[in-house]
Motif scaffolding. Structure first.
Motif, PDB file in Angstrom:
ATOM      1  N   ASP A   5       1.021  -1.194   0.078  1.00 32.94           N
ATOM      2  CA  ASP A   5       0.131  -0.129  -0.044  1.00 32.94           C
ATOM      3  C   ASP A   5       0.826   1.344   0.247  1.00 32.94           C
ATOM      4  O   ASP A   5       0.598   2.232  -0.745  1.00 32.94           O
ATOM      5  N   LYS A  27      -2.233  -0.206   6.844  1.00 37.61           N
ATOM      6  CA  LYS A  27      -1.620  -0.235   5.437  1.00 37.61           C
ATOM      7  C   LYS A  27      -0.473  -1.215   5.466  1.00 37.61           C
ATOM      8  O   LYS A  27       0.525  -1.179   6.227  1.00 37.61           O
ATOM      9  N   THR A  29       3.001  -2.079   4.488  1.00 35.23           N
ATOM     10  CA  THR A  29       4.033  -1.008   4.457  1.00 35.23           C
ATOM     11  C   THR A  29       5.404  -1.614   4.325  1.00 35.23           C
ATOM     12  O   THR A  29       5.630  -2.692   5.018  1.00 35.23           O
ATOM     13  N   CYS A 345      -4.385   8.246   3.571  1.00 32.08           N
ATOM     14  CA  CYS A 345      -5.359   7.368   4.075  1.00 32.08           C
ATOM     15  C   CYS A 345      -6.732   8.374   4.047  1.00 32.08           C
ATOM     16  O   CYS A 345      -7.725   7.802   4.758  1.00 32.08           O
TER      17      CYS A 345
END
Length: 476
Positions: A5, A27, A29, A345
């Protein structure tokens, strides 16, 4: 190919804090770091330099211990031990960052990340090729990962002056951190924050220090009264500061005996010499070498252009920290990292107003500030009032044996709203946060002045300076 993401290029205080916030928000990451987790702040800046400054401060205090009624003999400097302590603290903090990455399930890639391509495949918006040092030496292929959104946190490096010769006698701040012994004399080109910290440290370690600064005062971004006070106190310590100086680059030479510099001051040419030359003229953003040109992100004046939500001109590329220019402070980079992730986000988040950011200088004495200087407030058209209070009237400062300096408050005359606070003196970096909070809440000088500050503490000076703006100071 793994698709993330959010991918973050750079593992400094902006990058790793962004990674943690992204993980908190659910997320997937990845963080890519070509050197060591922690970045410049942990390995080449904040932490190692402040560790050396603490050793220098302690060494100086021990040399004047008789004034405290403590007799010592043969106080000596073990510079190898000083460097070993610095390295141990850096290692401990690096281990802590590594633990945070594992705790938050962040994938860390060790190597140089390069933006290989951008696309809109539906699964990802760009690809990063990561080449580790091991891959380079063994001929292995690079690792490829995809991102939906990318945060560039590639940091900065010491700015170099074009035309200066390359020689071990001519150092940047990075080089100076690795010195194995204290030079007998040092010329420092640049009297900004980094320059005065090194000047203070090396002087306390016993070096003869000369600062060469192009502006008409050292630390020219600070309030003029603070700059003048630091120059006065440096002079008492026999730190020489030459202001309004033009460096003649062709006149810089170095050999095994030392470095020589030619300068122009007051229309006259002078030659200065020292064992070492330290170049401290700011930092350059790392905007090249990782494929930024393959995105729509724009670079102006050597920095990536972003808006207050850390967005570049590319809808899937964000940038934070030193690489976007601005204040180039670790705590600003961390805040920007959170802002970038929350923007991705869809949360309402934006970068801080520069006027609300506290700034610290860890020389002896320390300096700290937030908000507008007196001159900046006047230039913006404010009708101001000023409060100023000396540490010489603060009991705790006398107890510590460190009573030089003052706190200065700049407030709007009619409303009393605090516009800026400027400090020079003992441990001021530890309590500038009170002033920053007061300014964030748009407090008035009277409100903070009437707040009860514990006695005896250094923080009492904030209350007195605030009351001083309203001509009600109680202690002097």
């Amino acid at each position: 190919m793994d698709i993330y993401d959010i991918v973050i290029l750079g593992g400094g205080p902006g990058g790793y804090i962004a990674a943690i916030r992204a993980a908190q928000l659910g997320k997937r990451t990845a963080l890519v770091e070509r050197d060591k987790l922690g970045g410049t702040c942990l390995h080449k800046g904040c932490i190692p330099s402040k560790t050396l400054l603490r050793s220098a401060e302690l060494y100086e205090s021990m040399k004047r211990s008789e004034s405290f009624g403590i007799l010592t003999s043969d106080v000596a400097l073990d510079f190898g031990g000083v460097q070993a302590r610095k390295d141990a603290i850096v290692k401990q903090l690096q281990t802590g960052v590594q633990f945070l990455m594992k705790k938050n399930k962040i994938d860390v890639y060790e190597g140089t990340g390069v933006i290989a391509e951008t696309s809109s495949s539906g699964h990802y918006n760009g690809i990063i090729d990561i080449t580790s040092a091991e891959a380079v030496s063994t001929g292995m292929s690079s690792i490829r990962i995809g991102y939906r959104d990318l945060i560039v946190a590639t940091g900065s490096r010491p700015r170099r002056i074009a035309g200066l010769p390359t020689h071990e006698r001519i150092m940047t701040s990075d080089d100076a951190l690795e010195m194995t012994e204290v030079p007998s004399s040092v010329l420092i080109i640049g009297g900004g924050v980094i320059g005065v910290e090194w000047a203070s440290m090396l002087s306390d370690f016993g070096a003869q220090v000369t600062i060469v600064e192009a502006a008409d005062r050292i630390v020219p971004t600070e309030d003029a009264d603070v700059s003048r006070e630091l120059a006065r106190l440096f002079a008492k310590r026999r730190i020489k500061a030459l202001m309004g100086v033009r460096l003649l680059e062709a006149g810089v030479t170095a050999d095994d005996n030392g470095a020589t510099v030619q300068i122009e001051r007051n229309g006259r040419t002078e030659t200065l010499a020292a064992e070492r030359l330290l170049v401290s003229v700011g930092r350059t953003a790392n905007v090249e070498g990782f494929g930024l040109e393959r995105t729509a992100a724009r670079v102006e004046r050597g920095a990536i252009v972003v808006d207050r939500r850390m967005r570049t001109d590319d809808p899937h590329v964000y940038a934070i920290g030193d690489v976007i220019g601005g204040l180039q402070l670790a705590h600003v980079a961390s805040h920007e990292g959170v802002t970038a992730v929350e923007s991705i986000c869809g949360l309402d988040s934006h970068a801080p107003d520069p006027a609300s950011v506290p700034k610290c200088v860890y020389s002896r004495p320390e300096m700290a500030s937030v908000g507008l200087t007196e001159q900046a407030a006047i230039d913006k058209g404010y009708d101001i009032k000023v409060g100023k209070f000396s540490f010489k009237a603060i009991g705790k400062a006398l107890v510590l044996g460190e009573s030089d300096g003052f706190v200065k408050v700049v407030a709007e005359k009619a409303s009393g709203v605090i516009l800026g606070v400027h400090m020079i003196g003992p441990h001021v970096t530890d309590f500038i946060g009170e002033a920053a909070l007061a300014q964030l809440l748009e407090a008035t000088s009277m409100q903070v002045g009437r707040m009860i500050h514990p006695h005896p503490t250094l923080s009492e000076i904030i209350g007195e300076a605030m009351l001083g703006a309203d001509l009600q100071a109680l202690g002097g």
